[in-house]
Design a protein around this motif. Structure first.
Motif, PDB file in Angstrom:
ATOM      1  N   LEU A 221     -51.188  -7.717 -57.374  1.00 24.59           N
ATOM      2  CA  LEU A 221     -50.441  -8.977 -57.752  1.00 24.59           C
ATOM      3  C   LEU A 221     -49.077  -8.294 -57.362  1.00 24.59           C
ATOM      4  CD1 LEU A 221     -52.123  -9.572 -61.124  1.00 24.59           C
ATOM      5  CD2 LEU A 221     -52.433 -10.867 -59.223  1.00 24.59           C
ATOM      6  N   HIS A 222     -49.297  -6.784 -57.187  1.00 32.75           N
ATOM      7  CA  HIS A 222     -47.716  -6.576 -56.781  1.00 32.75           C
ATOM      8  C   HIS A 222     -47.612  -6.646 -54.918  1.00 32.75           C
ATOM      9  CE1 HIS A 222     -44.028  -3.670 -56.985  1.00 32.75           C
ATOM     10  NE2 HIS A 222     -44.321  -3.020 -57.393  1.00 32.75           N
ATOM     11  N   ALA A 225     -49.252  -8.223 -51.548  1.00 29.37           N
ATOM     12  CA  ALA A 225     -50.205  -9.437 -51.511  1.00 29.37           C
ATOM     13  C   ALA A 225     -49.310  -9.673 -50.502  1.00 29.37           C
ATOM     14  CB  ALA A 225     -48.370 -10.193 -52.214  1.00 29.37           C
ATOM     15  N   LYS A 255     -54.896 -17.531 -57.141  1.00 31.99           N
ATOM     16  CA  LYS A 255     -53.806 -17.358 -56.978  1.00 31.99           C
ATOM     17  C   LYS A 255     -53.072 -17.905 -55.805  1.00 31.99           C
ATOM     18  CE  LYS A 255     -51.343 -16.803 -61.242  1.00 31.99           C
ATOM     19  NZ  LYS A 255     -51.890 -14.796 -61.569  1.00 31.99           N
ATOM     20  N   ILE A 256     -52.078 -18.224 -55.420  1.00 33.53           N
ATOM     21  CA  ILE A 256     -51.530 -18.339 -53.895  1.00 33.53           C
ATOM     22  C   ILE A 256     -50.956 -16.952 -53.522  1.00 33.53           C
ATOM     23  CG2 ILE A 256     -50.943 -19.839 -52.091  1.00 33.53           C
ATOM     24  CD1 ILE A 256     -53.253 -20.626 -53.428  1.00 33.53           C
ATOM     25  N   MET A 257     -51.216 -16.418 -52.958  1.00 34.82           N
ATOM     26  CA  MET A 257     -50.518 -15.114 -52.414  1.00 34.82           C
ATOM     27  C   MET A 257     -49.355 -15.503 -51.241  1.00 34.82           C
ATOM     28  SD  MET A 257     -51.959 -12.805 -54.066  1.00 34.82           S
ATOM     29  CE  MET A 257     -53.068 -13.083 -54.994  1.00 34.82           C
ATOM     30  N   GLY A 258     -48.038 -14.641 -52.532  1.00 33.58           N
ATOM     31  CA  GLY A 258     -46.367 -14.476 -52.105  1.00 33.58           C
ATOM     32  C   GLY A 258     -45.765 -15.482 -52.919  1.00 33.58           C
ATOM     33  N   PHE A 259     -46.748 -16.264 -53.437  1.00 28.95           N
ATOM     34  CA  PHE A 259     -46.165 -17.066 -55.135  1.00 28.95           C
ATOM     35  C   PHE A 259     -45.624 -16.836 -56.066  1.00 28.95           C
ATOM     36  CE2 PHE A 259     -47.526 -19.371 -50.752  1.00 28.95           C
ATOM     37  CZ  PHE A 259     -46.008 -20.106 -50.726  1.00 28.95           C
ATOM     38  N   GLY A 260     -44.661 -17.141 -56.892  1.00 28.40           N
ATOM     39  CA  GLY A 260     -44.502 -16.666 -58.024  1.00 28.40           C
ATOM     40  C   GLY A 260     -44.043 -15.725 -58.610  1.00 28.40           C
ATOM     41  N   ARG A 262     -42.256 -12.810 -61.573  1.00 24.35           N
ATOM     42  CA  ARG A 262     -42.576 -12.516 -63.256  1.00 24.35           C
ATOM     43  C   ARG A 262     -40.948 -12.848 -64.192  1.00 24.35           C
ATOM     44  NH1 ARG A 262     -44.841  -9.684 -67.300  1.00 24.35           N
ATOM     45  NH2 ARG A 262     -47.265 -10.508 -66.333  1.00 24.35           N
ATOM     46  N   LEU A 307     -43.848 -23.700 -57.744  1.00 24.89           N
ATOM     47  CA  LEU A 307     -43.448 -22.395 -57.340  1.00 24.89           C
ATOM     48  C   LEU A 307     -42.736 -22.222 -56.289  1.00 24.89           C
ATOM     49  CD1 LEU A 307     -47.111 -21.050 -57.746  1.00 24.89           C
ATOM     50  CD2 LEU A 307     -45.524 -20.551 -59.594  1.00 24.89           C
ATOM     51  N   ASN A 310     -42.330 -15.448 -52.665  1.00 24.88           N
ATOM     52  CA  ASN A 310     -41.782 -14.032 -53.049  1.00 24.88           C
ATOM     53  C   ASN A 310     -41.021 -13.770 -51.671  1.00 24.88           C
ATOM     54  OD1 ASN A 310     -44.263 -12.853 -52.657  1.00 24.88           O
ATOM     55  ND2 ASN A 310     -44.761 -13.337 -54.898  1.00 24.88           N
ATOM     56  N   ASP A 312     -42.668 -11.214 -50.704  1.00 25.86           N
ATOM     57  CA  ASP A 312     -44.343 -10.442 -49.456  1.00 25.86           C
ATOM     58  C   ASP A 312     -44.525 -12.416 -49.463  1.00 25.86           C
ATOM     59  OD1 ASP A 312     -44.640  -8.612 -51.248  1.00 25.86           O
ATOM     60  OD2 ASP A 312     -45.269  -9.108 -52.492  1.00 25.86           O
TER      61      ASP A 312
HETATM   62  C1  LIG Z   1     -46.106 -12.316 -59.457  1.00 30.66           C
HETATM   63  C2  LIG Z   1     -46.687 -12.699 -59.942  1.00 30.66           C
HETATM   64  C3  LIG Z   1     -48.426 -12.224 -60.716  1.00 30.66           C
HETATM   65  C4  LIG Z   1     -46.132 -12.761 -61.732  1.00 30.66           C
HETATM   66  O1  LIG Z   1     -47.280 -13.393 -62.604  1.00 30.66           O
HETATM   67  P1  LIG Z   1     -47.016 -14.254 -64.236  1.00 30.66           P
HETATM   68  O2  LIG Z   1     -45.741 -14.116 -64.368  1.00 30.66           O
HETATM   69  O3  LIG Z   1     -47.346 -13.096 -65.256  1.00 30.66           O
HETATM   70  O4  LIG Z   1     -47.777 -14.950 -64.308  1.00 30.66           O
HETATM   71  P2  LIG Z   1     -48.614 -16.039 -64.785  1.00 30.66           P
HETATM   72  O5  LIG Z   1     -49.507 -15.105 -63.817  1.00 30.66           O
HETATM   73  O6  LIG Z   1     -49.219 -15.849 -66.231  1.00 30.66           O
HETATM   74  O7  LIG Z   1     -47.756 -17.382 -63.993  1.00 30.66           O
HETATM   75  C5  LIG Z   1     -48.157 -18.530 -65.046  1.00 30.66           C
HETATM   76  C6  LIG Z   1     -48.269 -19.883 -64.434  1.00 30.66           C
HETATM   77  O8  LIG Z   1     -48.454 -20.238 -63.258  1.00 30.66           O
HETATM   78  C7  LIG Z   1     -49.399 -20.270 -61.760  1.00 30.66           C
HETATM   79  N1  LIG Z   1     -48.713 -18.981 -60.671  1.00 30.66           N
HETATM   80  C8  LIG Z   1     -48.097 -18.287 -61.222  1.00 30.66           C
HETATM   81  N2  LIG Z   1     -48.133 -17.428 -59.789  1.00 30.66           N
HETATM   82  C9  LIG Z   1     -49.257 -18.219 -59.100  1.00 30.66           C
HETATM   83  C10 LIG Z   1     -49.457 -17.915 -57.954  1.00 30.66           C
HETATM   84  N3  LIG Z   1     -48.709 -17.881 -56.498  1.00 30.66           N
HETATM   85  N4  LIG Z   1     -50.432 -19.269 -57.037  1.00 30.66           N
HETATM   86  C11 LIG Z   1     -50.418 -19.977 -58.375  1.00 30.66           C
HETATM   87  N5  LIG Z   1     -50.598 -20.161 -59.676  1.00 30.66           N
HETATM   88  C12 LIG Z   1     -50.123 -19.559 -59.810  1.00 30.66           C
HETATM   89  C13 LIG Z   1     -49.817 -19.452 -63.299  1.00 30.66           C
HETATM   90  O9  LIG Z   1     -51.686 -19.563 -62.712  1.00 30.66           O
HETATM   91  C14 LIG Z   1     -49.603 -19.405 -64.237  1.00 30.66           C
HETATM   92  O10 LIG Z   1     -49.957 -20.828 -65.047  1.00 30.66           O
HETATM   93  P3  LIG Z   1     -50.751 -21.609 -66.318  1.00 30.66           P
HETATM   94  O11 LIG Z   1     -49.475 -20.985 -66.954  1.00 30.66           O
HETATM   95  O12 LIG Z   1     -51.343 -22.942 -65.697  1.00 30.66           O
HETATM   96  O13 LIG Z   1     -51.836 -20.722 -66.176  1.00 30.66           O
HETATM   97  C15 LIG Z   1     -47.707 -13.838 -60.050  1.00 30.66           C
HETATM   98  O14 LIG Z   1     -46.442 -14.925 -59.629  1.00 30.66           O
HETATM   99  C16 LIG Z   1     -48.697 -14.024 -59.091  1.00 30.66           C
HETATM  100  O15 LIG Z   1     -50.217 -13.769 -58.934  1.00 30.66           O
HETATM  101  N6  LIG Z   1     -48.256 -13.803 -57.637  1.00 30.66           N
HETATM  102  C17 LIG Z   1     -49.156 -14.180 -56.215  1.00 30.66           C
HETATM  103  C18 LIG Z   1     -49.043 -12.793 -56.122  1.00 30.66           C
HETATM  104  C19 LIG Z   1     -47.697 -12.232 -55.507  1.00 30.66           C
HETATM  105  O16 LIG Z   1     -47.850 -13.222 -54.717  1.00 30.66           O
HETATM  106  N7  LIG Z   1     -47.109 -11.401 -55.963  1.00 30.66           N
HETATM  107  C20 LIG Z   1     -46.061 -10.424 -55.162  1.00 30.66           C
HETATM  108  C21 LIG Z   1     -44.669 -10.359 -56.003  1.00 30.66           C
HETATM  109  S1  LIG Z   1     -43.505 -10.008 -56.187  1.00 30.66           S
END
Ligand SMILES: CC(C)(COP(=O)(O)OP(=O)(O)OC[C@H]1O[C@@H](n2cnc3c(N)ncnc32)[C@H](O)[C@@H]1OP(=O)(O)O)[C@@H](O)C(=O)NCCC(=O)NCCS
Length: 375
Positions: A221-222, A225, A255-260, A262, A307, A310, A312
């Protein structure tokens, strides 16, 4: 994720004040000590950014040369660390090697457990200088390659690629890695930096704080990814398979890595720069297959889930084109983030208060002890 009266995962909680890094998650801006990180990535070197993060201002020429010299002189780890690396099973995960080697390096550091600011600065220099060589030594060792020692004439990025691949890297690769290192150098209270500050906040030593940070960065998750993104690209393989593969992943709620993110609720500015580099390096290599797959994945995830990619998402494709193996992508993140970790640890020492949050207890409170025979 709402719990009783607060969001879990310390979301939006301000834990401390810091002068090092500012993120505007709405506008998609990342600022190091007042300077836009994208601007620094275009104009500065990673060594300049290390100085900036530590001292709060850009170095002049003399200061930059002095830092480059110190880094070059400190880049070879103690022989005990090199021996450890050579003795590890070849299938050890590189992040585990790094975590263990950094911990051992602390034992042999000439400043030991000294906590005065000068000793801590010297230790910070050694950490920035040695993390890349530790990673490169393990790559040499697991492939039983001739041991290449650091070349003091090269920049940190250039020397890392030289030691890792055993070849003189192209100018384009060195520039691309330097840019990536700048973009990953700091990111406010991300999980690994928070770990480092929590450890430093107990007035434990800088090596312990960095060892905590490496363990935290390792998770998918950090920092983990980017490796997973390239595994996804390899699994998808063709443009026709992008939608069916992602549809399956969405249906399975993966979860799709590389998206989303905080903090970013728009495009991650680091991903914007890395996307361009991924394209440019693909053009030079004569193949845009990976880039095109990433673009198709990015467009579909945006359409279906709103989404944003990010940092990564594109970095793995850039590293692969430099000849960096997939399991070294996260260690490359550490090679960069050690700049931010050390800046934050030094700031924590400078203005310390123990970091100790509370938990909202949700278990029972008045259970009566039952003797073993009655359970
Ligand atoms: C980065 C990350 C950990 C942030 O997590 P967070 O702030 O706790 O956000 P959440 O996991 O609560 O996500 C919020 C919503 O978006 C969805 N979401 C977030 N990232 C997603 C992803 N990469 N793929 C699919 N859905 C995602 C969650 O399922 C959640 O949906 P819900 O409210 O219907 O349950 C998360 O986006 C993630 O796991 N991303 C993938 C790993 C990644 O790329 N990490 C590198 C970060 S730089």
């Amino acid at each position: 994720m709402a719990d009783a009266g607060f969001k879990s995962g310390l979301e939006d909680v301000v834990a401390l004040t810091s002068d090092i890094c500012f993120i505007d998650g709405k506008e998609g801006r990342l600022v190091y000590r007042g300077y836009d990180a994208v601007d620094l990535a275009q104009h500065a070197s990673f060594e300049e950014v290390v100085f900036l993060l530590w001292y709060g201002r850009l170095p002049n020429e003399t200061e930059l040369s002095a830092l480059r010299r110190e880094l070059a002189e400190s880049s070879d780890p103690h022989s005990a660390v090199r021996d450890l690396i050579a003795s590890l099973p070849v299938n050890t995960a590189p992040m585990d090697v790094l975590r263990t080697a950094v911990s051992l390096a602390g034992i042999y550091d000439p400043d030991g457990n000294a906590m005065d600011p000068e000793a801590n600065h010297r230790k910070a220099v050694r950490l920035v200088a040695q993390i890349p060589t530790i990673v490169a030594y393990f790559e040499q060792s697991r492939h039983r390659r001739e041991v290449l020692r650091p070349n003091p004439q090269l920049s940190l990025a250039g020397n890392f690629l030289y030691m890792l691949t055993g070849q003189n890297p192209s100018e384009q690769s060195v520039k691309a890695l330097d840019t990536a290192l700048i973009l990953h150098a700091d990111h406010e209270l991300n999980a690994s930096t928070f770990s480092a500050r929590v450890t430093a906040g107990t007035l434990s030593d800088i090596y312990s704080a960095v060892t905590s940070a490496i363990g935290t960065l390792k998770g998918p998750l950090h920092g983990g990814a980017n490796e997973q993104v390239m595994r996804m690209v390899d699994a998808i393989e063709t443009l026709d398979n992008v939608r069916p593969w992602l549809d399956r992943a969405f249906a399975e709620k993966r979860k799709i890595m590389g998206f989303g993110h905080r903090v970013y609720k728009t495009d991650d500015p680091r991903a914007v720069v890395l996307r361009r580099i991924s394209y440019e390096m693909g053009e030079t290599a004569g193949t845009l297959t990976v880039y095109q797959l990433l673009e198709a994945i990015g467009a579909y995830v945006r359409e279906r889930k709103q989404l944003h990619p990010n940092v990564d998402f594109y970095s793995g494709s850039v590293y692969r084109m430099m000849g960096i193996p997939a399991d070294i992508f996260t260690p490359v993140f550490a090679i960069s983030r050690i700049a931010g970790w050390t800046a934050h640890i030094l700031e924590q020492y400078h203005n310390n208060r123990l970091i100790r949050p509370r938990a909202e207890y949700t278990g029972p409170t008045h259970l009566a002890y039952k003797p073993l025979a009655e359970r």
